[in-house]
Design a protein around this motif. Structure first.
Motif, PDB file in Angstrom:
ATOM      1  N   MET B 400       0.825  -1.367  -0.046  1.00 17.26           N
ATOM      2  CA  MET B 400       0.011   0.028   0.099  1.00 17.26           C
ATOM      3  C   MET B 400       0.901   1.210   0.038  1.00 17.26           C
ATOM      4  O   MET B 400       0.606   2.126  -0.638  1.00 17.26           O
ATOM      5  CB  MET B 400      -0.861  -0.106   1.200  1.00 17.26           C
ATOM      6  N   LEU B 401       1.955   1.124   0.731  1.00 16.16           N
ATOM      7  CA  LEU B 401       2.926   2.296   0.590  1.00 16.16           C
ATOM      8  C   LEU B 401       3.449   2.437  -0.728  1.00 16.16           C
ATOM      9  O   LEU B 401       3.495   3.657  -1.133  1.00 16.16           O
ATOM     10  CB  LEU B 401       4.063   2.017   1.924  1.00 16.16           C
ATOM     11  N   LEU B 402       3.906   1.422  -1.205  1.00 15.18           N
ATOM     12  CA  LEU B 402       4.440   1.532  -2.588  1.00 15.18           C
ATOM     13  C   LEU B 402       3.504   2.169  -3.594  1.00 15.18           C
ATOM     14  O   LEU B 402       3.453   3.195  -4.052  1.00 15.18           O
ATOM     15  CB  LEU B 402       4.477   0.075  -3.140  1.00 15.18           C
ATOM     16  N   ALA B 403       2.030   1.784  -3.441  1.00 14.75           N
ATOM     17  CA  ALA B 403       1.088   2.171  -4.334  1.00 14.75           C
ATOM     18  C   ALA B 403       0.966   3.850  -4.014  1.00 14.75           C
ATOM     19  O   ALA B 403       0.919   4.639  -4.884  1.00 14.75           O
ATOM     20  CB  ALA B 403      -0.230   1.518  -4.123  1.00 14.75           C
ATOM     21  N   ALA B 404       0.839   4.170  -2.767  1.00 10.93           N
ATOM     22  CA  ALA B 404       0.668   5.457  -2.192  1.00 10.93           C
ATOM     23  C   ALA B 404       1.573   6.275  -2.756  1.00 10.93           C
ATOM     24  O   ALA B 404       1.312   7.429  -3.215  1.00 10.93           O
ATOM     25  CB  ALA B 404       0.441   5.589  -0.723  1.00 10.93           C
ATOM     26  N   GLY B 405       3.040   5.839  -2.792  1.00  5.66           N
ATOM     27  CA  GLY B 405       3.921   6.764  -3.277  1.00  5.66           C
ATOM     28  C   GLY B 405       3.988   6.930  -4.732  1.00  5.66           C
ATOM     29  O   GLY B 405       4.469   7.756  -5.275  1.00  5.66           O
ATOM     30  N   SER B 406       3.271   5.875  -5.318  1.00  6.65           N
ATOM     31  CA  SER B 406       3.512   6.028  -6.678  1.00  6.65           C
ATOM     32  C   SER B 406       2.381   6.882  -7.650  1.00  6.65           C
ATOM     33  O   SER B 406       2.217   7.135  -8.477  1.00  6.65           O
ATOM     34  CB  SER B 406       3.166   4.685  -7.436  1.00  6.65           C
ATOM     35  N   MET B 407       1.431   7.362  -6.492  1.00  7.10           N
ATOM     36  CA  MET B 407       0.166   8.220  -6.889  1.00  7.10           C
ATOM     37  C   MET B 407       0.718   9.337  -7.604  1.00  7.10           C
ATOM     38  O   MET B 407       0.117   9.714  -8.736  1.00  7.10           O
ATOM     39  CB  MET B 407      -0.581   8.627  -5.879  1.00  7.10           C
ATOM     40  N   PRO B 408       1.703  10.165  -7.274  1.00  3.70           N
ATOM     41  CA  PRO B 408       2.006  11.298  -7.872  1.00  3.70           C
ATOM     42  C   PRO B 408       2.556  11.054  -9.387  1.00  3.70           C
ATOM     43  O   PRO B 408       2.312  11.706 -10.349  1.00  3.70           O
ATOM     44  CB  PRO B 408       2.862  12.231  -7.081  1.00  3.70           C
ATOM     45  N   VAL B 409       3.288  10.096  -9.375  1.00  6.08           N
ATOM     46  CA  VAL B 409       3.943   9.732 -10.812  1.00  6.08           C
ATOM     47  C   VAL B 409       2.902   9.124 -11.723  1.00  6.08           C
ATOM     48  O   VAL B 409       2.746   9.656 -12.862  1.00  6.08           O
ATOM     49  CB  VAL B 409       4.923   8.483 -10.446  1.00  6.08           C
ATOM     50  N   LEU B 410       1.893   8.444 -11.193  1.00  2.00           N
ATOM     51  CA  LEU B 410       0.791   7.886 -12.097  1.00  2.00           C
ATOM     52  C   LEU B 410       0.052   9.134 -12.546  1.00  2.00           C
ATOM     53  O   LEU B 410      -0.448   9.177 -13.721  1.00  2.00           O
ATOM     54  CB  LEU B 410      -0.185   6.984 -11.352  1.00  2.00           C
ATOM     55  N   ASN B 411      -0.195  10.288 -11.583  1.00  4.96           N
ATOM     56  CA  ASN B 411      -1.017  11.213 -11.966  1.00  4.96           C
ATOM     57  C   ASN B 411      -0.485  12.009 -13.185  1.00  4.96           C
ATOM     58  O   ASN B 411      -1.025  12.541 -14.015  1.00  4.96           O
ATOM     59  CB  ASN B 411      -1.172  12.336 -10.681  1.00  4.96           C
ATOM     60  N   ARG B 412       0.769  12.350 -13.274  1.00  2.00           N
ATOM     61  CA  ARG B 412       1.588  12.809 -14.447  1.00  2.00           C
ATOM     62  C   ARG B 412       1.138  12.157 -15.567  1.00  2.00           C
ATOM     63  O   ARG B 412       1.226  12.717 -16.538  1.00  2.00           O
ATOM     64  CB  ARG B 412       2.869  13.211 -13.691  1.00  2.00           C
ATOM     65  N   MET B 413       1.079  10.672 -15.562  1.00  2.00           N
ATOM     66  CA  MET B 413       1.223  10.182 -16.812  1.00  2.00           C
ATOM     67  C   MET B 413      -0.113   9.967 -17.094  1.00  2.00           C
ATOM     68  O   MET B 413      -0.114   9.848 -18.499  1.00  2.00           O
ATOM     69  CB  MET B 413       1.542   8.424 -16.224  1.00  2.00           C
ATOM     70  N   LEU B 414      -1.343  10.285 -16.608  1.00  2.19           N
ATOM     71  CA  LEU B 414      -2.426   9.761 -16.995  1.00  2.19           C
ATOM     72  C   LEU B 414      -3.025  11.244 -17.641  1.00  2.19           C
ATOM     73  O   LEU B 414      -2.736  12.482 -17.427  1.00  2.19           O
ATOM     74  CB  LEU B 414      -3.450   9.820 -15.908  1.00  2.19           C
ATOM     75  N   PRO B 415      -3.374  11.244 -18.749  1.00  2.00           N
ATOM     76  CA  PRO B 415      -3.790  12.278 -19.748  1.00  2.00           C
ATOM     77  C   PRO B 415      -4.992  13.146 -18.902  1.00  2.00           C
ATOM     78  O   PRO B 415      -5.776  12.449 -18.405  1.00  2.00           O
ATOM     79  CB  PRO B 415      -4.433  11.679 -21.037  1.00  2.00           C
ATOM     80  N   PRO B 416      -4.950  14.367 -19.456  1.00  4.70           N
ATOM     81  CA  PRO B 416      -6.095  15.213 -18.595  1.00  4.70           C
ATOM     82  C   PRO B 416      -7.491  14.979 -19.087  1.00  4.70           C
ATOM     83  O   PRO B 416      -8.497  15.278 -18.346  1.00  4.70           O
ATOM     84  CB  PRO B 416      -5.894  16.565 -18.950  1.00  4.70           C
ATOM     85  N   GLU B 417      -7.804  14.175 -20.417  1.00  3.36           N
ATOM     86  CA  GLU B 417      -8.952  13.956 -20.552  1.00  3.36           C
ATOM     87  C   GLU B 417      -9.652  12.861 -19.740  1.00  3.36           C
ATOM     88  O   GLU B 417     -10.782  12.827 -19.613  1.00  3.36           O
ATOM     89  CB  GLU B 417      -9.060  13.443 -22.099  1.00  3.36           C
ATOM     90  N   LEU B 418      -8.762  12.167 -19.356  1.00  2.00           N
ATOM     91  CA  LEU B 418      -9.363  11.155 -18.136  1.00  2.00           C
ATOM     92  C   LEU B 418      -9.218  11.735 -16.859  1.00  2.00           C
ATOM     93  O   LEU B 418     -10.434  11.199 -16.216  1.00  2.00           O
ATOM     94  CB  LEU B 418      -8.413   9.887 -18.423  1.00  2.00           C
ATOM     95  N   LEU B 419      -8.675  12.531 -16.465  1.00  2.00           N
ATOM     96  CA  LEU B 419      -8.659  12.981 -15.121  1.00  2.00           C
ATOM     97  C   LEU B 419      -9.767  13.772 -14.978  1.00  2.00           C
ATOM     98  O   LEU B 419     -10.448  13.915 -13.935  1.00  2.00           O
ATOM     99  CB  LEU B 419      -7.374  13.652 -14.869  1.00  2.00           C
ATOM    100  N   VAL B 420     -10.058  14.956 -16.175  1.00  2.00           N
ATOM    101  CA  VAL B 420     -11.126  15.668 -15.730  1.00  2.00           C
ATOM    102  C   VAL B 420     -11.090  16.571 -14.197  1.00  2.00           C
ATOM    103  O   VAL B 420     -11.963  16.470 -13.601  1.00  2.00           O
ATOM    104  CB  VAL B 420     -12.694  14.960 -15.992  1.00  2.00           C
ATOM    105  N   GLY B 421      -9.703  16.992 -14.175  1.00  2.00           N
ATOM    106  CA  GLY B 421      -9.928  17.600 -12.874  1.00  2.00           C
ATOM    107  C   GLY B 421      -9.815  16.970 -11.638  1.00  2.00           C
ATOM    108  O   GLY B 421      -9.656  17.612 -10.735  1.00  2.00           O
ATOM    109  N   ARG B 422     -10.013  15.798 -11.743  1.00  2.00           N
ATOM    110  CA  ARG B 422      -9.806  14.688 -10.389  1.00  2.00           C
ATOM    111  C   ARG B 422      -8.264  14.354 -10.299  1.00  2.00           C
ATOM    112  O   ARG B 422      -7.608  14.506 -11.194  1.00  2.00           O
ATOM    113  CB  ARG B 422     -10.552  13.720 -10.496  1.00  2.00           C
TER     114      ARG B 422
END
Lengths: 119, 882
Positions: B400-422
Motif C-alpha cells: 500500500m505504501l508503494l502504491a501511495a508513493g506512486s500516485m503522484p507519478v501516475l497522476n502525471r502520466m494520465l492524460p487530462p481527458e481522463l482525469l477531468v480535474g480529479r
C-alpha cells in the motif's frame, strides 16, 4: 493451565466455590476471614492452602458471583479487600446447594451398609 | 458474549488485579504470622509462609483466571510470528517483497479503474448528467438536438456540445493554441456550474447571426489576460475573429473534454452531421423509469424526423452517464494490465505458500514434539495461519505504501481527458479492499501448510528424527501449488511475448515513407484572413518559397495531415465499377506537390501531384490500399471519384497510385490502437490548391495545417529553430503550435503499447524468477527428504547421473503439466488480445514455442542445481546425521 487444574481437582474446585459463596452469605468478608471461617466451621477437616483461595475468589469475581472492594478496617487501621455476595451469586449458591444435596444423598444411598432394609 | 466482554474489560484491569492479589497475599501472610505468634509458634513467619502454600502458583493461577486465553493467544501468536520471521530474514524479505509487489501493483491498477468509473466527475450530482450515445460512442445531429429540446425541455436541462480541437487565441500580441468547446445556451445549467465572473450565453448569442461571445477558463484568464478585473467586455481574437468575453469559469473547472474557451454552438435544426454530444440533466423529481419512458418517446420523434437509412442507428441510442463515456479505450488497456498483475499476484502468493509449506514440513519434528506434550493441533494450526497473516499483512502494508508513493507519478502520466480535474489518490475503498484481499489470500495460501499439520503422525515424526518430515497430503499440495504457479507464469510470459512481438512488428513495420531528416511544424490557419481558399493558397505559396530558401532544407510541403496521424474523414460516393457499393468514409488529405518527395513516398502507378495541378481539372492520387479496396487488381487510373454531394467537391480523376503509408485508423476500414500496428486505410490525396471552400473550412476547424520539411541537416535543433523563426515571421497572429522531427511522431505512436509491453515483460520476468525459486525449493526439498536413500545408493555405487535424473523426473513432469495448462488458457485468451490490440497481436506459434523452450530450460536448470548438489553429497556424512 486453568484447564489442567480443572482436571486435577474438578470436584474440589467446584465445591470450594460453593463453600466460599456460603461463607459470604453470612455477610461480606475478606480473604483471610473466609479461609479462617471454613477451617473453623469444618472443624479442621478442610484446610485450604490459603494460596488457592484467592484464585477461587478471583474466579468468582470474574463470573460476577461476588463483588469486591477495598475498605478500611476500623480497628486494624489498614485496608482489606472485602468480598460480597451478589444476587447472581446468591442464585448460584441456591442451585449449587441443591445439587450438592442430591449428590450427597445419591452417594449416601450407594455407600449404605449392606443388609439394611430397603424402605 | 457477556463473559467475553467481561474478559476484554478484565484484560485491561489485569495489572491492577495482579497488584491487588499481591497485596492480599501479603496481608494474608501477615495475619497468619500474627496468629502463629499468638499461638506461640517458634518461627512464626516461616509458619505463615508455609500455610500460605505456593504463592507463585497462586499468582499464576489467579492471573490465568483473568487472562482470557483465547484473545491473548492471538497476540502471542503474532509476536511469535514476528520472532520466527526475524530468525529467517531471507525468507521473510522474499515473501514480503513478493506480496508487497503484488498487492502494490494491484492497488495501483485498481486506483486507476476506481478513478475512471467510480470517482464522480467534479460537477454537482454528476451521476445525473446523461448523454445520448450509440454503443460505440457516436453522437447526434442538429435535428435530434432540437427534437430533444422540444420533447424534454420541460423536465430537464438540455444542451449540446461540440469539440474544437484547436483554436488560435490571440490577445494583444500574445497568441496561444488552445482547445475549445462549442456549447449551447443551457450547457452550464446541465453541468451545474455557472461562470464565476460574468454570465453564461444568452439565447440571442446562441442563434445564428448573434453576437460572438466567449467564456474563458480561469487559467487562460490568469495567463493571457493577467487576471484583470475588467475582463468582461474585453475583445479577444479567436481563430482570427473577434469575440467578446462575457464570462470566466471558476478555478479548477474542467469540461469533458477539457477546454479553455467556450463559444455558442448555434446548432441549426437543419444540421445533419453527427458530431454533437447531447447532454441532459433531468430535474430532481424525474426518476429512472420516467426518463426511460421519455427516451422511447424521443426515439419515436427522431425516427419520424430522419430518413429510413438512419433508423437502426437511432434505435441504438441509449442514455449513458457522462462519466462512462470517458473511460472506454483505457478500459481495455487496464483490463490487460489487471489480468497480467493478477497472474503475478497468483505466482507470488503460490510461491510464498510453497515456501511456507517447506518450512512447515521442516518443522514437523518440532510440531510433533509440541503436540506430544499436550499442545492442541488447533492452536498450532492457528499459529501457522497467524504467521501467514502476519506475512501477508506486512507485505500488504508495504504494498500500500508503494502504491501511495506512486500516485503522484501516475497522476502525471494520465492524460487530462481522463482525469477531468480529479486527482488519482489511494482511495480508502481501494485500501480496504487491498487489506481484505491480502488477508483472504494469505489465509487461503497459508491453509496449505497449516492443513498438513493435521496429518502429522506423531510417533513417526518423533521416532525418525528426520529434520524434514513429510506427508502425502503435503506433497500433493506442493505439487498443486507449483503447477498453478507454472501455469500462471507461462500465461504471463506468453502475453509478454505477444506484446514484444507486437511492438517489434510495429518497429519493423514498413512505414511507406522515409522519416529521416523530416521535420514537421503545425500551425493553425484560422480566421478571416484565411477564409477564402485563394487567400490560403497565396499564403501557402509565399510561405513555401520562404521556407525553401532556408539553409539545409531540401523540400517543403504543406498538408493538412502527416503520415502516422489520422487524416480527414470524408464520405466518398462509391465510384462506378468499384467493388464498394455504399458511401464510406475515406482518409482525405490535401497536399502541395512536394509532399511526396519530401516524405519519400514512392509512386506505384501513374504520376504524383505536380505544381501544374492548380488548374481547373480536378485530380486526385490514391494509395494502394484504396486501389485494392475499390478496384481490386484493376487499374484505378482514369476512374472518377467524388465525395458526398453535401461537401460540394467536384468529381476527380485518379491520376496516380502511391505507396501505402501507415496511419491511425479512423475511417472504419481498419482496426487497432496505433498507426504502426494497423493496416493503412484507403487514402485519397488532393492538390492543396484545388481544395474547395467547404472542405477547407472543415479542415481548418478541426485540424491545423502541417508544414513538412525534409532537411539534410544533422543539427536538428538548429534547423528547427530557424524554421520556427521563419514561420513566426509569416504571421504574427498565427502561433506556431508545435515543431518536431517526424521520428518523434512515430515514437509517440508506439509509446503506449511500448510502455504496456515493458510492464508486462517486467511482470513476466518477476514471475519467472519466482517460479525458478519455487522449482529450486521443490527439488532441494525432495532431494533432502531422500537424502538417506541417496546416501545408501551412492555408497552402493550408484551412478550420480542416474540419481540426478531420478530427482528431476518428478520436477519435469510438474513443469510440463504446468506449462501445458498455461498454454491452454492462453489460447483461450488470444481472442481477447486480438480484439483489443488489432490483428497484429496474434499469438505467434513461433513465439509460443520459443517461450515454452525458454521456460523449460530455465526450470530444468533451476532443478538441476540442487539435484546435483544432493547427488554429490558425502554419503557417510548424511547417514551419520540420522
Amino acid at each position: 493451565m486453568a484447564p489442567q487444574i480443572a482436571k486435577k481437582g474438578a470436584l474440589l474446585q467446584g465445591t470450594l466455590d460453593m463453600l466460599i459463596l456460603r461463607t459470604l452469605e453470612r455477610g461480606e468478608a475478606h480473604g483471610h476471614d473466609i479461609a479462617h471461617h471454613i477451617h473453623r466451621t469444618s472443624r479442621d477437616v478442610l484446610r485450604l492452602e490459603h494460596g488457592s483461595l484467592y484464585p477461587a475468589l478471583h474466579r468468582l469475581e470474574r463470573k460476577g458471583l461476588v463483588s469486591a472492594k477495598w475498605e478500611l478496617h476500623k480497628e486494624r487501621k489498614r485496608e482489606f479487600k472485602y468480598y460480597k455476595l451478589t444476587s447472581t451469586g446468591r442464585r448460584q449458591l441456591r442451585s449449587e446447594a441443591s445439587r450438592w444435596q442430591e449428590l450427597a444423598e445419591a452417594i449416601a444411598n450407594i455407600m449404605r451398609p449392606e443388609g439394611v432394609d430397603e424402605r | 458474549m457477556a463473559s467475553l466482554l467481561r474478559r476484554l474489560v478484565a484484560r485491561y484491569r489485569n495489572r491492577r488485579h495482579a497488584a491487588d492479589l499481591k497485596e492480599e497475599l501479603r496481608i494474608h501472610e501477615e495475619m497468619a504470622r500474627e496468629e502463629a505468634e499468638r499461638r506461640g509458634v517458634m518461627d512464626a513467619s516461616s509458619e505463615a509462609r508455609r500455610s500460605l502454600g505456593n504463592t507463585l502458583q497462586a499468582q499464576e493461577d489467579a492471573r490465568a483466571v483473568w487472562i482470557a486465553p483465547r484473545l491473548d493467544g492471538v497476540w502471542q501468536d503474532v509476536r511469535l510470528a514476528f520472532r520466527q520471521l526475524r530468525r529467517a530474514p531471507v525468507f521473510a524479505a522474499t515473501a514480503i517483497t513478493m506480496s508487497a509487489l503484488g498487492i502494490g501493483v494491484l492497488a495501483m491498477v485498481f486506483s486507476v479503474v476506481n478513478l475512471l468509473f467510480l470517482v464522480p466527475l467534479p460537477f454537482p450530482d454528476s451521476t445525473r448528467i446523461l448523454t445520448l450515445v450509440t454503443p460505440d460512442g457516436g453522437g447526434i445531429d442538429g435535428v435530434s438536438f432540437h427534437a430533444a429540446q422540444t420533447r424534454l425541455g420541460d423536465v430537464a436541462a438540455v444542451a449540446a456540445q461540440r469539440r474544437i480541437p484547436g483554436w488560435n487565441l490571440a490577445v494583444g500580441n500574445q497568441a496561444e493554441y488552445i482547445g475549445g468547446l462549442r456549447v449551447s445556451a443551457h450547457f452550464f445549467d446541465v453541468l451545474g456550474i455557472q461562470p464565476a465572473i460574468g454570465r453564461s450565453f444568452s439565447a440571442t448569442e446562441d442563434t445564428a447571426g448573434g453576437p460572438d461571445a466567449v467564456i474563458l477558463s480561469f487559467d487562460i484568464w490568469q495567463r493571457l489576460l493577467q487576471g484583470r478585473t475588467d475582463v468582461i467586455g474585453q475583445v479577444v481574437s479567436l481563430g482570427g475573429s473577434p469575440h467578446e468575453v462575457v464570462g470566466i469559469m471558476p478555478e479548477g473547472f474542467r469540461s469533458v473534454p477539457p477546454a479553455d474557451a467556450f463559444v455558442p454552438l448555434r446548432l441549426s435544426p437543419l444540421d445533419n452531421t453527427l458530431n454533437y454530444l447531447l447532454l441532459v440533466r433531468f430535474h430532481a423529481d424525474v426518476n429512472e423509469q420516467q426518463s426511460d419512458t421519455l427516451l422511447n418517446v424521443l426515439h419515436a420523434d427522431l425516427l419520424s424526423a430522419h430518413p429510413e437509412s438512419t433508423h437502426p442507428r437511432i434505435r441504438s441510442l441509449r442514455w449513458s452517464r457522462l462519466q462512462d463515456t470517458i473511460g472506454r479505450e483505457p478500459l481495455l488497456l487496464s483490463l490487460i494490465l489487471t489480468v497480467a498483475v493478477s497472474f503475478v499476484v497468483i505466482v507470488a502468493y503460490t510461491n510464498i505458500a510453497g515456501l511456507q509449506l517447506l518450512r512447515t514440513m521442516a518443522r514437523h519434528h518440532e510440531i510433533a514434539a509440541r503436540m506430544a506434550i499436550g499442545g492442541s493441533r488447533f492452536r498450532i494450526v492457528q499459529q501457522l495461519l497467524t504467521e501467514s497473516l502476519v506475512l501477508g499483512g506486512v507485505g500488504g502494508i508495504v504494498g500500500m505504501l508503494l502504491a501511495a508513493g506512486s500516485m503522484p507519478v501516475l497522476n502525471r502520466m494520465l492524460p487530462p481527458e481522463l482525469l477531468v480535474g480529479r486527482t488519482l489518490t489511494l482511495d480508502w475503498r481501494v485500501v480496504a479492499f487491498g487489506i481484505v484481499l491480502t488477508a483472504c489470500v494469505s489465509m487461503f495460501f497459508g491453509l496449505a501448510p497449516a492443513l498438513t499439520v493435521r496429518r502429522v503422525d506423531l510417533r513417526h515424526a518423533l521416532a525418525t528424527n528426520q529434520r524434514t518430515g513429510g506427508t502425502k497430503a503435503g506433497g500433493w499440495w506442493r505439487r498443486g501449488l507449483l503447477v498453478s504457479q507454472l501455469a500462471a507464469t507461462m500465461a504471463l510470459l506468453v502475453i509478454a511475448g505477444t506484446l514484444v512481438d507486437y511492438v517489434r512488428q510495429m518497429y519493423g513495420a514498413p512505414l511507406g515513407f522515409d522519416p529521416r531528416g523530416v521535420v514537421i511544424a503545425k500551425m493553425s490557419l484560422q480566421g478571416r484572413s484565411f477564409e477564402d481558399p485563394t487567400q490560403v493558397q497565396a499564403f501557402a505559396d509565399h510561405a513555401l518559397s520562404q521556407l525553401q530558401n532556408l539553409p539545409g532544407v531540401q523540400s517543403v510541403a504543406l498538408a493538412n495531415h502527416v503520415p502516422i496521424e489520422r487524416g480527414l474523414n470524408l464520405p466518398l460516393q462509391p465510384p462506378s465499377g468499384s467493388r464498394v457499393d455504399q458511401i464510406r468514409a475515406v482518409d482525405w488529405r490535401c497536399v502541395t506537390p512536394d509532399y511526396f518527395p519530401a516524405l519519400g513516398i514512392a509512386v506505384r502507378k501513374g504520376r504524383p501531384l505536380t505544381s501544374a495541378d492548380r488548374g481547373t481539372t480536378p485530380v486526385a492520387v490514391v494509395n494502394e490500399s484504396f486501389a485494392r479496396a475499390y478496384f481490386g487488381s484493376e487499374d484505378p487510373i482514369g476512374n472518377v471519384i467524388a465525395l458526398a454531394p453535401s461537401l460540394s467537391d467536384p468529381p476527380r480523376e485518379i491520376v496516380g497510385v502511391v505507396a501505402d503509408v501507415r496511419s491511425r485508423p479512423g475511417t472504419g476500414w481498419t482496426r487497432g490502437f496505433t498507426a504502426l500496428g494497423s493496416d493503412p486505410p484507403p487514402t485519397v490525396y488532393v492538390p492543396f490548391h484545388q481544395m474547395p471552400k467547404t472542405a477547407l473550412s472543415l479542415a481548418q476547424r478541426t485540424f491545423p495545417m502541417v508544414w513538412v520539411l525534409s532537411t539534410n541537416s544533422e543539427a536538428t535543433g538548429t534547423i528547427e529553430r530557424q524554421i520556427a523563426q521563419a514561420l513566426r515571421a509569416l504571421d504574427r497572429e498565427t502561433p506556431l503550435m508545435q515543431i518536431q522531427p517526424m521520428s518523434a511522431v512515430i515514437a509517440s505512436d508506439i509509446s503506449t503499447p511500448r510502455a504496456m509491453m515493458l510492464a508486462v515483460v517486467a511482470f513476466g520476468t518477476v514471475a519467472l524468477l519466482i517460479a525458478c525459486i519455487g522449482i529450486y525449493g521443490l527439488v532441494a526439498y525432495s532431494a533432502s527428504q531422500r537424502s538417506r536413500e541417496t546416501a545408501v545408493r551412492v555408497a552402493l555405487g550408484a551412478n550420480r547421473l542416474a540419481l540426478i535424473r531420478a530427482f528431476m523426473v518428478e520436477t519435469s513432469l510438474i513443469a510440463l503439466v504446468g506449462v501445458a495448462i498455461g498454454l491452454v488458457s492462453m489460447l483461450a485468451l488470444s481472442g481477447v488480445l486480438k480484439a483489443t490490440l488489432g490483428s497484429l497481436a496474434s499469438i505467434d506459434p513461433g513465439t509460443v514455442v520459443a517461450i515454452t523452450g525458454l521456460l523449460l530450460v530455465v526450470l530444468a536448470t533451476a532443478g538441476y542445481i540442487p539435484a546435483r548438489r544432493a547427488a554429490g553429497v558425502d554419503p557417510l556424512a548424511s547417514l551419520r546425521q540420522d
